[in-house]
Design a protein around this motif. Structure first.
Motif, short mmCIF file in Angstrom:
data_model
loop_
_atom_site.label_atom_id
_atom_site.label_comp_id
_atom_site.label_asym_id
_atom_site.label_seq_id
_atom_site.Cartn_x
_atom_site.Cartn_y
_atom_site.Cartn_z
N ILE A 1 10.23 -4.14 1.02
CA ILE A 1 10.12 -3.47 -0.28
C ILE A 1 10.74 -2.07 -0.18
O ILE A 1 11.54 -1.66 -1.03
N LEU A 2 10.41 -1.37 0.90
CA LEU A 2 11.02 -0.05 1.12
C LEU A 2 12.54 -0.17 1.25
O LEU A 2 13.27 0.66 0.71
N LEU A 3 13.01 -1.19 1.95
CA LEU A 3 14.46 -1.34 2.13
C LEU A 3 15.16 -1.56 0.79
O LEU A 3 16.27 -1.04 0.58
N ASN A 4 14.53 -2.28 -0.12
CA ASN A 4 15.10 -2.43 -1.47
C ASN A 4 15.14 -1.09 -2.20
O ASN A 4 16.14 -0.77 -2.85
N ILE A 5 14.09 -0.31 -2.08
CA ILE A 5 14.05 1.02 -2.69
C ILE A 5 15.14 1.89 -2.06
O ILE A 5 15.89 2.58 -2.75
N PRO B 1 -0.43 3.33 5.71
CA PRO B 1 0.15 2.04 6.05
C PRO B 1 0.02 0.99 4.94
O PRO B 1 0.68 -0.05 4.99
N ARG B 2 -0.82 1.27 3.91
CA ARG B 2 -1.01 0.27 2.85
C ARG B 2 -1.12 0.94 1.49
O ARG B 2 -1.64 2.04 1.37
N ALA B 3 -0.70 0.18 0.48
CA ALA B 3 -0.97 0.59 -0.90
C ALA B 3 -2.47 0.45 -1.14
O ALA B 3 -3.11 -0.46 -0.58
N PRO B 4 -3.08 1.31 -1.96
CA PRO B 4 -4.53 1.23 -2.21
C PRO B 4 -5.02 -0.15 -2.65
O PRO B 4 -6.04 -0.63 -2.16
N LYS B 5 -4.30 -0.80 -3.55
CA LYS B 5 -4.73 -2.13 -4.02
C LYS B 5 -4.62 -3.18 -2.92
O LYS B 5 -5.41 -4.12 -2.88
N VAL B 6 -3.66 -3.02 -2.03
CA VAL B 6 -3.53 -3.93 -0.89
C VAL B 6 -4.71 -3.70 0.06
O VAL B 6 -5.29 -4.65 0.59
N GLN B 7 -5.07 -2.44 0.25
CA GLN B 7 -6.23 -2.12 1.10
C GLN B 7 -7.49 -2.78 0.53
O GLN B 7 -8.29 -3.33 1.28
N ILE C 1 4.64 3.29 -3.35
CA ILE C 1 5.73 4.07 -2.74
C ILE C 1 6.39 4.95 -3.80
O ILE C 1 6.66 6.13 -3.56
N LYS C 2 6.63 4.38 -4.97
CA LYS C 2 7.24 5.17 -6.06
C LYS C 2 6.36 6.37 -6.42
O LYS C 2 6.88 7.47 -6.66
N GLU C 3 5.05 6.18 -6.47
CA GLU C 3 4.12 7.29 -6.80
C GLU C 3 4.30 8.45 -5.83
O GLU C 3 4.23 9.61 -6.23
N VAL C 4 4.49 8.14 -4.56
CA VAL C 4 4.68 9.18 -3.55
C VAL C 4 6.05 9.86 -3.73
O VAL C 4 6.17 11.07 -3.68
#
Length: 186
Positions: free
Chosen positions: A72-76, A126-132, A179-182
């Motif tokens: 996902i980061l690589l796409n961003i 290491p994780r998005a909050p919803k994934v956590q 990631i976008k939020e950050v």
């Protein structure tokens, strides 16, 4: 003390890292191929391009979170022209120990966004909050660590997590949004 620029230079280009993977390579590649950034975010990506960022990714190929988050980061990164280098956690404890989760855990992946001067601009992982939340929900069924069935049941939970990370596009979108939020705050 090693600077972030030096860590970036020491890192492995993303393409080389993926090519060398022994674990989760197919799943990572599959997520990368099936996930795409939203076209409505073009202004966001144009703004990021102007910031001339690079990212240090602390990872290991066996990590399920990395398997989902990195593609996902690589796409961003492609959309925003961000150069990505991977640094292996287990061989670079000096770096990961500067980015401990909750002050104690060497959790990965960690994405360190830096500018051309090597100044840290943002950190994600290491994780998005919803994934956590999803992980905590899956782990909630585990018995106590000293229970004789703990290890077997933990393996089952890891299998469910890996499957969800590999297939659940809603989780991928949570990572993307997180990631976008950050990055929007840079």
């Amino acid at each position: 003390m090693t600077t972030l620029n030096e860590w970036f230079e020491k890192g492995i280009p993303a393409k080389d890292f993926v090519a060398s993977m022994k674990v989760h390579k197919e799943s990572l590649q599959s997520i990368y191929d099936r996930f795409s950034v939203s076209e409505v975010d073009q202004d966001f990506f144009n703004d990021l391009k102007a910031k001339d960022l690079r990212v240090i990714i602390i990872t290991e190929d066996w990590c399920g979170d990395a398997m989902m988050n990195i593609p996902i980061l690589l796409n961003i990164a492609e959309a925003a022209n961000i150069e990505t280098h991977m640094v292996l956690r287990d061989q670079n404890l000096e770096l990961i120990d500067q980015y401990l989760t909750n002050g104690t855990a060497r959790s990965i992946p960690i994405f360190i966004f830096i500018d051309k001067n090597g100044e840290e601009k943002a950190v994600w992982g290491p994780r998005a909050p919803k994934v956590q939340e999803k992980v905590m929900e899956l782990r909630s069924v585990l018995p106590a660590k000293d229970d004789e069935s703990f290890e077997a049941e933990q393996k089952e939970v890891f299998k469910k997590m890996t499957q969800a990370f590999s297939e659940d596009k809603q989780l991928w979108n949570e990572v993307y949004s997180s990631i976008k939020e950050v990055l929007v705050k840079i």
